[in-house]
Write an enzyme that holds these catalytic residues in place. Structure first.
Site, PDB file in Angstrom:
ATOM      1  N   LYS A   1      37.328  29.119  68.447  1.00  0.00           N
ATOM      2  CA  LYS A   1      36.859  28.030  68.167  1.00  0.00           C
ATOM      3  C   LYS A   1      37.026  27.442  66.586  1.00  0.00           C
ATOM      4  CE  LYS A   1      34.038  25.007  66.435  1.00  0.00           C
ATOM      5  NZ  LYS A   1      34.761  24.142  65.231  1.00  0.00           N
TER       6      LYS A   1
ATOM      7  N   GLY B   1      24.078  29.029  61.363  1.00  0.00           N
ATOM      8  CA  GLY B   1      23.947  30.156  62.303  1.00  0.00           C
ATOM      9  C   GLY B   1      22.788  30.271  62.076  1.00  0.00           C
TER      10      GLY B   1
ATOM     11  N   GLU C   1      28.068  35.888  59.646  1.00  0.00           N
ATOM     12  CA  GLU C   1      28.735  36.067  57.642  1.00  0.00           C
ATOM     13  C   GLU C   1      28.531  34.409  57.255  1.00  0.00           C
ATOM     14  OE1 GLU C   1      29.818  38.422  56.819  1.00  0.00           O
ATOM     15  OE2 GLU C   1      30.487  39.948  58.732  1.00  0.00           O
TER      16      GLU C   1
ATOM     17  N   CYS D   1      32.838  32.045  50.653  1.00  0.00           N
ATOM     18  CA  CYS D   1      31.486  32.079  50.476  1.00  0.00           C
ATOM     19  C   CYS D   1      30.920  33.472  49.209  1.00  0.00           C
ATOM     20  CB  CYS D   1      31.625  33.152  51.739  1.00  0.00           C
ATOM     21  SG  CYS D   1      32.221  34.489  51.583  1.00  0.00           S
TER      22      CYS D   1
ATOM     23  N   GLU E   1      24.039  26.978  47.022  1.00  0.00           N
ATOM     24  CA  GLU E   1      25.460  27.256  46.687  1.00  0.00           C
ATOM     25  C   GLU E   1      25.971  25.494  47.346  1.00  0.00           C
ATOM     26  OE1 GLU E   1      26.477  28.447  50.847  1.00  0.00           O
ATOM     27  OE2 GLU E   1      28.308  29.705  49.761  1.00  0.00           O
TER      28      GLU E   1
HETATM   29  P1  NAD Z   1      29.733  25.319  58.578  1.00  0.00           P
HETATM   30  O1  NAD Z   1      28.097  26.158  59.222  1.00  0.00           O
HETATM   31  O2  NAD Z   1      28.858  23.495  59.194  1.00  0.00           O
HETATM   32  O3  NAD Z   1      31.329  25.472  60.303  1.00  0.00           O
HETATM   33  C1  NAD Z   1      31.191  26.852  60.714  1.00  0.00           C
HETATM   34  C2  NAD Z   1      32.188  26.402  62.102  1.00  0.00           C
HETATM   35  O4  NAD Z   1      30.691  26.393  62.328  1.00  0.00           O
HETATM   36  C3  NAD Z   1      33.214  25.115  62.507  1.00  0.00           C
HETATM   37  O5  NAD Z   1      33.835  25.443  62.826  1.00  0.00           O
HETATM   38  C4  NAD Z   1      31.897  24.412  63.005  1.00  0.00           C
HETATM   39  O6  NAD Z   1      32.932  23.756  64.010  1.00  0.00           O
HETATM   40  C5  NAD Z   1      30.643  25.100  63.974  1.00  0.00           C
HETATM   41  N1  NAD Z   1      29.509  24.301  64.316  1.00  0.00           N
HETATM   42  C6  NAD Z   1      29.101  23.544  62.804  1.00  0.00           C
HETATM   43  N2  NAD Z   1      27.887  22.818  64.434  1.00  0.00           N
HETATM   44  C7  NAD Z   1      27.613  24.004  64.886  1.00  0.00           C
HETATM   45  C8  NAD Z   1      26.538  24.243  66.383  1.00  0.00           C
HETATM   46  N3  NAD Z   1      25.895  23.571  66.310  1.00  0.00           N
HETATM   47  N4  NAD Z   1      27.067  24.973  67.468  1.00  0.00           N
HETATM   48  C9  NAD Z   1      27.981  25.983  67.280  1.00  0.00           C
HETATM   49  N5  NAD Z   1      28.712  25.078  66.348  1.00  0.00           N
HETATM   50  C10 NAD Z   1      29.027  24.521  65.194  1.00  0.00           C
HETATM   51  O7  NAD Z   1      30.052  25.987  58.036  1.00  0.00           O
HETATM   52  P2  NAD Z   1      31.603  25.020  56.622  1.00  0.00           P
HETATM   53  O8  NAD Z   1      30.962  23.769  56.306  1.00  0.00           O
HETATM   54  O9  NAD Z   1      32.325  24.794  57.840  1.00  0.00           O
HETATM   55  O10 NAD Z   1      32.010  26.118  56.084  1.00  0.00           O
HETATM   56  C11 NAD Z   1      30.993  26.419  55.051  1.00  0.00           C
HETATM   57  C12 NAD Z   1      30.137  27.386  55.418  1.00  0.00           C
HETATM   58  O11 NAD Z   1      30.724  29.248  55.512  1.00  0.00           O
HETATM   59  C13 NAD Z   1      29.832  28.132  53.849  1.00  0.00           C
HETATM   60  O12 NAD Z   1      28.537  28.169  53.742  1.00  0.00           O
HETATM   61  C14 NAD Z   1      29.798  29.572  53.094  1.00  0.00           C
HETATM   62  O13 NAD Z   1      29.101  29.969  52.287  1.00  0.00           O
HETATM   63  C15 NAD Z   1      29.884  29.555  54.550  1.00  0.00           C
HETATM   64  N6  NAD Z   1      31.160  30.762  54.478  1.00  0.00           N
HETATM   65  C16 NAD Z   1      30.760  32.171  54.870  1.00  0.00           C
HETATM   66  C17 NAD Z   1      31.582  33.151  54.332  1.00  0.00           C
HETATM   67  C18 NAD Z   1      31.353  34.517  54.806  1.00  0.00           C
HETATM   68  O14 NAD Z   1      32.275  35.671  55.616  1.00  0.00           O
HETATM   69  N7  NAD Z   1      30.047  34.951  54.286  1.00  0.00           N
HETATM   70  C19 NAD Z   1      33.054  33.259  54.960  1.00  0.00           C
HETATM   71  C20 NAD Z   1      33.160  31.669  54.663  1.00  0.00           C
HETATM   72  C21 NAD Z   1      32.552  30.231  54.372  1.00  0.00           C
END
Ligand code: NAD
Length: 495
Positions: A189, A247, A265, A300, A399
């Site tokens: 997804k 998460g 992650e 990240c 962040e």
């Molecule tokens: P997000 O958590 O909002 O979205 C990430 C994914 O989760 C998307 O595909 C989104 O559609 C999905 N999602 C959102 N709500 C959901 C739910 N209720 N159930 C299941 N899936 C759901 O994060 P973002 O804003 O897209 O990305 C930025 C964040 O990701 C930042 O906090 C960043 O630090 C983190 N990040 C971490 C890493 C790592 O490897 N540690 C890498 C890249 C980004």
């Protein structure tokens, strides 16, 4: 190197993928719904994409399960599995320019970064796991005369993969490649902001000969497709990269459904420490600047907290500002551009909101601080630096996920280590010193999954990647990543 006109022409002729990839076919969503995919370069709609929801996810999971149970992939001879994955890598190489362009259009990153970083990185990752898949051995247990026992790696089954928008193809590949290498089926997804390269990957995997149902791609929103995948009773694991709040939801969904495994992650607030005996202030300044401004800070592991020793602060900050001022901002499709658009309007607004918070809380704005290129309709924010940021300030704790650097000064190494660890996160950290004892002592004291000494982001696919504390758990990259896509099965034969 090609020109802006070349990429604009290519963008005009490129067919943008918009259909889900389920069970070996490209499909509209069952409801017929689509969502607009906005390009951050100019804020215009690039295309409309199938909006998958619970019913689509269910079909994809059923296809993945059937593919797993039939065993056409799982039981394929390892030589043939490798052949398929290497063929996919070759096809991706053939399509590298198109993939880079899709990524740049979708998330606003400089085309040069996509061409030199994201796409080759994803291909390298795929080849790494293709190469590794026949080098994973089980174990033979201690011998007894009446028993022979061994331990084998059993693939989990159906892996749900949910990824973010900052490095859409690379983050997907970090999970898809090891999951496939261990013989699993995958339902991927992508983030709603960045579905294009994931959809293209699904298509290319079919061309490479991956059996139908082994890799499915379900574009859609988090609350729709993402939640349905995470709550599905027949998904064995969710491998996630994204934000902390999501998460936490995924762990709840696991508990509410089938106790599926979850690997997370999550984000970071990574400290980058410049000790007084930094061996090369110029290089450290260069890496500190790129450690936060690469990909407009949407990384990240971004080194978003710079901790600088008082005694060298003036000289170091002068060099740092000089590097930051030279960063070539502009149109993502212009090959000379090094700082493009932010991935979405929402993310741009988040960064601007944090900049206002930094000003309000009294930190000293020394560079940037504004939206730029607003006339294009795109989502651009200048590289921004705040100095004298107290460790308690919002900018030092939360962040931003944008091009905003918070600088804090320290006088003693122990103070730097204390500030570095004073965070809920624990993803990455960097430090610069000539003193090998201080280097080791600091690396050991810092609570983070990645520690870089005298260089920033200096690990590659061969090293595990992931966090401590609220930066999550489970590791991507390296051979360790293979372990999380399999269960250990103990088999004993009574003789
Ligand atoms: P997000 O958590 O909002 O979205 C990430 C994914 O989760 C998307 O595909 C989104 O559609 C999905 N999602 C959102 N709500 C959901 C739910 N209720 N159930 C299941 N899936 C759901 O994060 P973002 O804003 O897209 O990305 C930025 C964040 O990701 C930042 O906090 C960043 O630090 C983190 N990040 C971490 C890493 C790592 O490897 N540690 C890498 C890249 C980004």
């Amino acid at each position: 190197m090609s020109s802006l006109q070349h990429f604009e022409a290519l963008a005009g002729s490129l067919k943008l993928p918009g259909e889900a990839v389920i069970d070996g076919t490209l499909r509209a969503s069952i409801s017929g719904k689509t969502f607009p995919n906005v390009g951050p370069r100019d804020g215009r709609i690039l295309n409309r994409v199938a909006e998958c929801e619970e019913a689509d996810v269910d079909v994809a999971v059923k296809a993945a399960r059937r593919a797993f149970d039939e065993g056409h992939w799982r039981n394929l001879h390892y030589r043939d599995k490798k052949r398929v994955l290497f063929r996919l890598a070759d096809i991706m190489e053939r399509e590298a320019e198109n993939l880079a362009l899709l990524e740049s259009l979708d998330v606003g990153k400089p085309i040069t970064n996509a061409l030199k970083g994201d796409v080759p990185g994803a291909i390298k990752c795929l080849r790494y796991y293709a190469e590794a898949l026949d080098k994973v051995y089980g174990e033979v247990a201690p011998f007894t005369p009446d028993r022979f026992s061994f331990v084998e790696h059993d693939p989990l089954g159906v892996i749900g993969t949910i990824v973010p928008w900052n490095f859409p193809l690379l983050m997907a590949m970090w999970k898809v490649a090891p999951a496939l290498a261990m013989g699993n089926s995958v339902v991927l997804k992508p983030a709603e902001q960045s579905p294009l390269t994931a959809l293209k990957l699904g298509e290319l995997a079919l061309e490479a000969g991956l059996p139908p149902g082994v890799l499915n791609v379900v574009p859609g929103f988090g609350a729709g497709a993402g939640k349905a995948l995470a709550l599905h009773m027949d998904v064995d694991m969710i491998a996630f990269t994204g934000s902390g709040p999501v998460g936490k939801l995924l762990m709840q969904y696991s508990g509410q459904s089938n106790l599926k495994r979850v690997s997370l992650e999550l984000g970071g607030k990574s400290p980058h420490i410049i000790f007084a005996d930094c061996p090369d202030l110029g290089r450290a300044a260069h890496e500190a600047a790129w450690g936060i401004f690469y990909n407009s800070g949407q990384v990240c592991t971004a080194g978003s907290r710079l901790l600088v020793a008082d005694s060298i602060a003036d000289e170091f900050l002068e060099k740092l500002h000089a590097v930051a001022q030279r960063i070539k901002a502009g149109d993502p499709l212009e090959p000379a551009t090094r700082s493009g658009a932010m991935a979405s309007e929402a993310q741009m607004k988040t960064a601007l909101k944090y900049i206002e918070t930094g000003k309000r809380e009294g930190s000293t704005l020394t560079l940037g601080g504004n939206r730029t290129r607003a006339d294009t309709g795109g989502f651009y924010v200048e590289p921004t630096i705040f100095d004298a940021v107290p460790p308690t300030a919002t900018l030092a704790r939360e962040e931003v996920f944008g091009p905003v650097l918070a600088i804090t000064h320290f006088s003693e190494p122990d103070e730097a280590i204390r500030i570095a660890n004073d965070t809920n996160y624990g993803l990455a950290a960097g430090l610069w010193t000539r003193d090998i004892t201080l280097a080791h002592r600091t690396a050991r004291a810092i609570k983070a999954g990645l520690v870089w000494i005298n260089g920033w982001d200096s690990c590659d696919i061969t090293m595990p990647f992931g966090g401590f504390k609220q930066s999550g758990f489970g590791r991507d990259r390296s051979l360790h990543a293979l372990e999380k896509y399999a269960d250990l099965k103990s088999v004993s034969i009574t003789l």
